[in-house]
Design a protein around this motif. Structure first.
Motif, PDB file in Angstrom:
ATOM      1  N   MET A 146      -8.471  -8.586   6.218  1.00 15.42           N
ATOM      2  CA  MET A 146      -7.596  -7.505   5.759  1.00 15.42           C
ATOM      3  C   MET A 146      -7.951  -7.096   4.333  1.00 15.42           C
ATOM      4  O   MET A 146      -8.493  -7.883   3.562  1.00 15.42           O
ATOM      5  N   VAL A 147      -7.625  -5.845   4.000  1.00 13.24           N
ATOM      6  CA  VAL A 147      -7.921  -5.278   2.680  1.00 13.24           C
ATOM      7  C   VAL A 147      -6.644  -4.672   2.108  1.00 13.24           C
ATOM      8  O   VAL A 147      -5.608  -4.646   2.774  1.00 13.24           O
ATOM      9  N   ASN A 148      -6.736  -4.176   0.913  1.00 15.76           N
ATOM     10  CA  ASN A 148      -5.597  -3.534   0.257  1.00 15.76           C
ATOM     11  C   ASN A 148      -6.107  -2.304  -0.489  1.00 15.76           C
ATOM     12  O   ASN A 148      -6.263  -2.317  -1.703  1.00 15.76           O
ATOM     13  N   ARG A 149      -6.361  -1.248   0.275  1.00 15.44           N
ATOM     14  CA  ARG A 149      -6.873   0.007  -0.296  1.00 15.44           C
ATOM     15  C   ARG A 149      -5.731   1.013  -0.436  1.00 15.44           C
ATOM     16  O   ARG A 149      -4.735   0.933   0.284  1.00 15.44           O
ATOM     17  N   PRO A 150      -5.882   1.972  -1.326  1.00  8.98           N
ATOM     18  CA  PRO A 150      -4.839   3.004  -1.457  1.00  8.98           C
ATOM     19  C   PRO A 150      -4.693   3.812  -0.169  1.00  8.98           C
ATOM     20  O   PRO A 150      -5.668   4.047   0.537  1.00  8.98           O
ATOM     21  N   LEU A 151      -3.472   4.221   0.124  1.00  7.95           N
ATOM     22  CA  LEU A 151      -3.184   5.099   1.255  1.00  7.95           C
ATOM     23  C   LEU A 151      -2.874   6.478   0.687  1.00  7.95           C
ATOM     24  O   LEU A 151      -2.040   6.610  -0.213  1.00  7.95           O
ATOM     25  N   ASP A 152      -3.545   7.486   1.203  1.00  9.77           N
ATOM     26  CA  ASP A 152      -3.355   8.862   0.743  1.00  9.77           C
ATOM     27  C   ASP A 152      -2.057   9.407   1.339  1.00  9.77           C
ATOM     28  O   ASP A 152      -2.024   9.854   2.490  1.00  9.77           O
ATOM     29  N   LEU A 153      -0.982   9.388   0.551  1.00 11.77           N
ATOM     30  CA  LEU A 153       0.324   9.831   1.041  1.00 11.77           C
ATOM     31  C   LEU A 153       0.386  11.338   1.260  1.00 11.77           C
ATOM     32  O   LEU A 153       1.085  11.796   2.162  1.00 11.77           O
ATOM     33  N   ASP A 154      -0.339  12.121   0.464  1.00 11.99           N
ATOM     34  CA  ASP A 154      -0.352  13.571   0.672  1.00 11.99           C
ATOM     35  C   ASP A 154      -0.972  13.906   2.027  1.00 11.99           C
ATOM     36  O   ASP A 154      -0.468  14.756   2.760  1.00 11.99           O
ATOM     37  N   ARG A 155      -2.059  13.228   2.342  1.00 11.85           N
ATOM     38  CA  ARG A 155      -2.718  13.452   3.640  1.00 11.85           C
ATOM     39  C   ARG A 155      -1.800  13.019   4.788  1.00 11.85           C
ATOM     40  O   ARG A 155      -1.679  13.708   5.799  1.00 11.85           O
ATOM     41  N   LEU A 156      -1.131  11.873   4.602  1.00 13.78           N
ATOM     42  CA  LEU A 156      -0.208  11.408   5.626  1.00 13.78           C
ATOM     43  C   LEU A 156       0.938  12.400   5.795  1.00 13.78           C
ATOM     44  O   LEU A 156       1.299  12.759   6.915  1.00 13.78           O
ATOM     45  N   MET A 157       1.513  12.861   4.702  1.00 16.67           N
ATOM     46  CA  MET A 157       2.639  13.799   4.759  1.00 16.67           C
ATOM     47  C   MET A 157       2.238  15.087   5.493  1.00 16.67           C
ATOM     48  O   MET A 157       3.052  15.654   6.216  1.00 16.67           O
TER      49      MET A 157
END
Length: 164
Positions: A146-157
């Motif tokens: 497993m990793v801990n990379r940033p999640l693009d919330l704008d793209r998700l939204m």
């Protein structure tokens, strides 16, 4: 030691809250879980998704008007709510942002994508979606990595379904 049966799942979480109606407002009003029943003379409530008897129990039996536990003490780190797909997670993000609830973190863990926030009693809440198991990162020996990379919330939204 024999491992637990592989079909075993966590059935529900039951939280001590300081204000039952405020907690229902968050779990039902913001996240969208349905109130299935008030219980114990209005000191507790049960909420669910999809008509199940309850996924979330809330009570004030020992906690009416109480303060959250202090940092640095043992207790619940967070509850985690698994959404069926990325579109449903995007809808949950839209609900949270629309309610003015701060997103405290968001991560791509390789196996899942997760959003972190707190409920009104400062209990940690994770909203997440699993990635297909074939996409899970593995090391050279085939072990989960497993990793801990940033999640693009704008793209998700942007993937949230249109609201009526």
């Amino acid at each position: 030691m024999t491992p637990v049966h592989p079909a075993t799942r966590i059935g529900h979480v039951h939280l001590k809250v300081s204000d039952l109606e405020r907690a229902i407002g968050f779990y039902s009003g913001v996240l969208g879980f349905e109130l299935t029943q008030y219980y114990s003379g209005g000191q507790a409530a049960f909420l669910s998704a999809g008509g199940y008897h309850h996924h979330i129990g809330l009570n004030t039996w020992e906690s009416l008007g109480a303060t959250p536990p202090p940092k640095g003490h043992t207790g619940l780190f967070h509850t985690a709510f698994l959404y069926p797909d990325r579109t449903a997670l995007a809808d949950a993000l839209r609900r949270v942002v629309g309610a003015g609830i701060p997103v405290e973190g968001a991560a791509d863990h390789g196996v899942s994508e997760a959003i972190y926030l707190s409920d009104p009693d400062l209990n940690g809440v994770e909203l997440y979606v699993d990635k297909p198991e074939a996409e899970w990162p593995r090391d050279a020996s085939g072990n989960l990595a497993m990793v801990n990379r940033p999640l693009d919330l704008d793209r998700l939204m942007a993937e949230a379904p249109a609201r009526n």
